[in-house]
Design an enzyme around this catalytic site. Structure first.
Site, PDB file in Angstrom:
ATOM      1  CB  SER A 118      -2.341  -2.699   1.376  1.00 52.85           C
ATOM      2  OG  SER A 118      -1.370  -3.597   1.879  1.00 52.85           O
ATOM      3  CB  ALA A 119      -3.082  -8.181  -0.371  1.00 52.11           C
ATOM      4  CG  HIS A 120      -0.723  -6.390   4.979  1.00 50.44           C
ATOM      5  ND1 HIS A 120      -0.665  -6.013   6.302  1.00 50.44           N
ATOM      6  CD2 HIS A 120      -0.242  -5.340   4.277  1.00 50.44           C
ATOM      7  CE1 HIS A 120      -0.144  -4.788   6.389  1.00 50.44           C
ATOM      8  NE2 HIS A 120       0.118  -4.365   5.180  1.00 50.44           N
ATOM      9  CB  CYS A 178       4.348   3.890  11.521  1.00 52.66           C
ATOM     10  SG  CYS A 178       3.300   3.025  10.361  1.00 52.66           S
ATOM     11  N   GLY A 201       0.842  -1.191   0.000  1.00 55.09           N
ATOM     12  CA  GLY A 201       0.000   0.000   0.000  1.00 55.09           C
ATOM     13  C   GLY A 201       0.879   1.244   0.000  1.00 55.09           C
ATOM     14  CB  THR A 202       4.090   1.917   1.717  1.00 53.30           C
ATOM     15  OG1 THR A 202       3.573   1.693   3.028  1.00 53.30           O
ATOM     16  CG2 THR A 202       5.136   3.008   1.756  1.00 53.30           C
ATOM     17  CB  THR A 262       9.776 -10.600 -12.118  1.00 56.44           C
ATOM     18  OG1 THR A 262      10.796 -10.478 -13.107  1.00 56.44           O
ATOM     19  CG2 THR A 262       9.004 -11.894 -12.331  1.00 56.44           C
ATOM     20  CD  GLN A 314      -6.816   0.695   8.176  1.00 54.55           C
ATOM     21  OE1 GLN A 314      -7.721   0.024   8.674  1.00 54.55           O
ATOM     22  NE2 GLN A 314      -5.546   0.378   8.362  1.00 54.55           N
ATOM     23  CG  ASN A 332      -3.868   4.680   9.503  1.00 53.65           C
ATOM     24  OD1 ASN A 332      -4.114   5.724   8.898  1.00 53.65           O
ATOM     25  ND2 ASN A 332      -2.756   4.510  10.183  1.00 53.65           N
TER      26      ASN A 332
HETATM   27  C1  LIG Z   1      -1.385  -0.068   6.307  1.00 58.43           C
HETATM   28  C2  LIG Z   1      -1.642   1.222   5.610  1.00 58.43           C
HETATM   29  C3  LIG Z   1      -0.810   1.676   4.580  1.00 58.43           C
HETATM   30  C4  LIG Z   1       0.440   0.941   4.181  1.00 58.43           C
HETATM   31  O1  LIG Z   1       0.174  -0.276   3.520  1.00 58.43           O
HETATM   32  P1  LIG Z   1       1.355  -1.368   3.495  1.00 58.43           P
HETATM   33  O2  LIG Z   1       0.865  -2.391   2.516  1.00 58.43           O
HETATM   34  O3  LIG Z   1       1.467  -1.905   4.885  1.00 58.43           O
HETATM   35  O4  LIG Z   1       2.581  -0.676   3.037  1.00 58.43           O
HETATM   36  C5  LIG Z   1      -1.125   2.854   3.946  1.00 58.43           C
HETATM   37  N1  LIG Z   1      -2.208   3.557   4.290  1.00 58.43           N
HETATM   38  C6  LIG Z   1      -3.049   3.156   5.276  1.00 58.43           C
HETATM   39  C7  LIG Z   1      -4.251   3.975   5.591  1.00 58.43           C
HETATM   40  C8  LIG Z   1      -2.785   1.985   5.965  1.00 58.43           C
HETATM   41  O5  LIG Z   1      -3.610   1.612   6.948  1.00 58.43           O
END
Ligand SMILES: *Cc1c(COP(=O)(O)O)cnc(C)c1O
Length: 408
Positions: A199-201, A325, A71-72, A237, A179, A151
């Protein structure tokens, strides 16, 4: 000992179905999607299918999806990519004071490179006023970036309204939907955004894979140089297994979204009501209703959030103070400070974020133990004497204190 995982805003446990879908691509199906033989074509086909799936869910075209390493990275790519490609049109960027650091630090980096930025304030609930966005726009503004939901405190922003304003002024609009994706409806056309990060996680997928939606026609410079992957917009890749996991996780999350939104919101409200009723001198952070289904964020006066976390950890409860963070640093959360919460109160923040594996028993376990922990810490605290022994602060007060925002 019981484990209660209440840190779903930091990351989530990958679903079994997601892991199962990924496994073949971590093993025998190892072809490079850019090669031409059968093994490679198999990986290419799976990648294409994942892209189609993600695009369809977001209301986008497959060609508008770029898979990223997080996501970053999606946030960095959107902000720096748009800024560098549109320098000839202007040098001004609008964002908010409560963004994730992936956005804030990208904008700060651009300021060092000669761009100008406006960091919009928020109200006591953490909401950005669309009128402030409009007032900040100049003929040099090229990009607006406002997150879909925060978040730390869970507040959902008025993205549709801001998107209309951006469109009216011909300014690109990016939203960080990390989020919200997989948790509440996210449709790029209904929201009206030009760029969107996910972001998948954060929705029961694997770590290290994200996506950026880029509306067709948006001028954006590529951020990672090298090969021609992702239609020449993100070299490297592809993380085939990760991308397949992302698509599978999103598909499953969307299928059960309506049910989960309701179920998780109910757990959240039980937790919030329980905390507010049993503990004195506590404030709810964020908007009481316009918030993420899983987010419960509090400030406990007269104690440190870090001490709360350590004590909860001893009971098997995983939570967070501020954002992951900023944990470990002495600075209180920039989000809480932007919402007008005093420095000393912001130090007592506790974020508990619920998800699909949590139950009512998890909530009740925390409600059973938290009042005692708070009372113990306040009794030990140099400025907690008044809180622990005075008036309504013993945890048995009849009327819960109002959240700070409602008192203003
Ligand atoms: C977790 C988060 C990110 C970062 O995503 P990552 O995949 O962990 O780098 C960015 N923005 C928000 C609002 C998040 O909660």
């Amino acid at each position: 000992m019981r484990t209660v995982y209440f840190d779903n805003a930091a990351t989530t446990r990958p679903r079994q179905e997601v892991v199962a879908a990924m496994l073949p691509y971590l093993g025998g199906k190892y072809g490079n999607p850019s090669s031409i033989y059968g093994l490679a074509r198999e990986a290419r086909a799976a990648l294409d299918e994942a892209r189609e799936k993600v695009a369809a869910i977001l209301g986008a075209d497959a060609r508008e999806i770029i898979f990223t390493g997080s996501g970053t990275e999606a946030d960095n790519t959107a902000i720096k990519g748009v800024a560098f490609a549109n320098r000839d049109r202007g040098d001004h960027i609008i964002t908010s004071a409560i963004e994730h650091h992936a956005v804030l630090d990208s904008v700060k980096r651009l300021e060092k490179r000669g761009f100008r930025a406006t960091y919009l304030p928020v109200d006591s609930y953490g909401i950005v006023d669309p009128a402030d966005v409009e007032a900040a726009i100049t003929d040099k503004t090229i990009l607006i970036s406002i997150m879909h939901a925060n978040n730390e405190v869970g507040t959902i922003e008025p993205i549709e309204e801001i998107a209309k304003i951006a469109k009216k002024h011909g300014v690109y609009f990016h939203t960080d939907a990390v989020q919200t994706t997989g948790h509440i409806p996210v449709d790029v056309n209904r929201l009206g955004v030009d760029l969107l990060s996910l972001s998948a996680h954060k929705f029961y997928g694997p770590k290290g894979v994200g996506a950026l939606y880029v509306r067709r026609g948006v001028r954006m410079e590529r951020y990672i140089d090298g090969g021609g992957q992702e239609r020449n917009r993100r070299a490297g890749t592809e993380n085939v297994a990760g991308i397949i996991g992302l698509a599978k996780a999103l598909e499953l999350a969307v299928a059960e979204m309506e049910h989960e939104m309701e179920r998780v919101s109910r757990l959240r409200d039980r937790l919030i009501a329980g905390v507010m009723n049993r503990i004195g001198h506590v404030r709810l952070n964020g908007h009481p209703t316009q918030r993420l289904p899983g987010n419960a964020s509090f400030c406990f006066e007269f104690i440190e959030g870090e001490s709360l976390l350590l004590n909860l950890d001893m009971l098997g409860v995983c939570g967070s103070s501020g954002s992951a963070c900023t944990s470990g640093s002495l600075e209180p959360s920039h989000v809480l400070l932007a919402m007008g919460i005093p420095h000393e109160v912001a130090h007592g923040s506790l974020r508990l974020t619920l998800g699909r594996y949590n139950t009512e028993e998890d909530v009740d376990y925390v409600l059973e133990h938290l009042p005692g922990i708070v009372e113990k810490l306040r009794a030990m605290s140099p400025f907690g004497a008044e809180a622990s022994f005075g008036g309504d602060s013993c945890g048995k007060c009849e009327e819960a204190p109002q959240p700070v925002a409602e008192r203003r």
